[in-house]
Design a protein around this motif. Sequence first.
Motif, mmCIF file in Angstrom:
data_model
loop_
_atom_site.group_PDB
_atom_site.id
_atom_site.type_symbol
_atom_site.label_atom_id
_atom_site.label_comp_id
_atom_site.label_asym_id
_atom_site.label_seq_id
_atom_site.Cartn_x
_atom_site.Cartn_y
_atom_site.Cartn_z
ATOM 1 N N THR A 162 -3.564 -12.938 -34.807
ATOM 2 C CA THR A 162 -2.308 -13.656 -34.576
ATOM 3 C C THR A 162 -1.858 -13.510 -33.136
ATOM 4 N N ASN A 163 -1.984 -12.317 -32.552
ATOM 5 C CA ASN A 163 -1.585 -12.114 -31.161
ATOM 6 C C ASN A 163 -2.417 -12.981 -30.217
ATOM 7 N N THR A 164 -3.714 -13.096 -30.497
ATOM 8 C CA THR A 164 -4.573 -13.931 -29.653
ATOM 9 C C THR A 164 -4.218 -15.404 -29.796
ATOM 10 N N ASP A 165 -3.916 -15.841 -31.011
ATOM 11 C CA ASP A 165 -3.545 -17.240 -31.231
ATOM 12 C C ASP A 165 -2.275 -17.601 -30.468
ATOM 13 N N VAL A 184 -9.075 -20.395 -30.631
ATOM 14 C CA VAL A 184 -10.043 -19.412 -30.154
ATOM 15 C C VAL A 184 -10.560 -18.601 -31.332
ATOM 16 N N THR A 185 -11.852 -18.334 -31.311
ATOM 17 C CA THR A 185 -12.493 -17.428 -32.263
ATOM 18 C C THR A 185 -13.436 -16.535 -31.485
ATOM 19 N N ASP A 186 -13.776 -15.404 -32.076
ATOM 20 C CA ASP A 186 -14.742 -14.515 -31.447
ATOM 21 C C ASP A 186 -15.839 -14.200 -32.448
ATOM 22 N N THR A 187 -17.045 -14.068 -31.947
ATOM 23 C CA THR A 187 -18.189 -13.784 -32.792
ATOM 24 C C THR A 187 -19.131 -12.849 -32.037
ATOM 25 N N GLY A 297 -2.755 -22.882 -32.218
ATOM 26 C CA GLY A 297 -3.955 -22.049 -32.114
ATOM 27 C C GLY A 297 -4.281 -21.354 -33.423
ATOM 28 N N TYR A 298 -3.242 -20.920 -34.136
ATOM 29 C CA TYR A 298 -3.436 -20.276 -35.444
ATOM 30 C C TYR A 298 -4.046 -21.263 -36.434
#
Length: 344
Positions: A162-165, A184-187, A297-298
């Motif tokens: 949530t903070n990143t979104d 944004v997503t991270d993998t 973003g979320y």
Amino acid sequence: MACEPQMDPGGATSPLPTSSPGWSTLPAGSPPRWGQELHSGQVLSVLRVDNTCAPISFELGAAEEQLQAWGIQLPADQYRSLAESALLEPQVRRYIIYNSRPMRLAFAVVFYVVVWANIYSTSQMFALGNHWAAVLLVTLAAVSLTLTLVLVFERHQRKANTNTDLRLAAANRALLRHRVLLGVTDTVEGCQSVIQLWFVYFDLENCVQFLSDHIQEMKTNQESLLRSRLSQLCVVIETGVNPAMAEGPEDLEDAPLLPRGETSPQEKPVLQTELHQLVPEAEPQEMARQLLAVFGGYYIRLLVTCQLPQSVETRHMDSPRIPCPCQLIEAHVLGPGCCPFLNR
């Protein structure tokens, strides 16, 4: 969970990064064919960057070229600095790495080994009878404590997402008029942490109109509920303050006319904490646009990772099972009661 492959206008499912199975993106560099139209929720481009290298930057020019082929002209000066500063600052990158799944798994494994060794060594001080029974009890205790740690990590991971979104709110506010939302997503690929920046097409005019009417209705009939829900949408901002200005002299006549030349190297800066309202009081249409920017973003992250809830009917989406952004905001942001869904 509502998720189905988004077909490109040519009728074939396009390739997608491995982190989001079942979802598709337009082929890189493929121009639109005659008569093809964009649909809300259609992935336009995905930029990937290795988070373990420094320095890094998104190749936003490549995404802009793909969007220009569809007639979407993005103002580079309005969103580039906002997107890169929101995601590529060193402290943000470290934040994403430390909250990634492999890092949490590594912590859990180390924690299990340390706890097992400590409990076993302690148990040897007491006569527990059968050796295998003692080992079994030690293993069960270590597994229980490790599972508790994993649950704590999982809860913290939701807050981290949530903070990143929320860091994309300013960039999404600049792109709303161009019918584009960022997510944004991270993998993890091999041993590399990869950040993915998604460009998704959305025509949000109908959502803006619906939320404007809904906010106006709540102001008339449920003003206390509206204020209560919006008061929870705030972030904590720390700003540096001059210690002399923060404390203030008791007598202005005793205040020095010139600043002192000597400063203590151990003197820490004074930080002032303030609560910043994400959706301040304004006209209903302005508040509606701000809500869409804050939760844009979320919404995109849940959309591309197939975590959106199923919907019986949709208002402004082509798919009948995927809720549109205004439905998500109405039900889980402005609706009454607790909203555990926002912790995803």
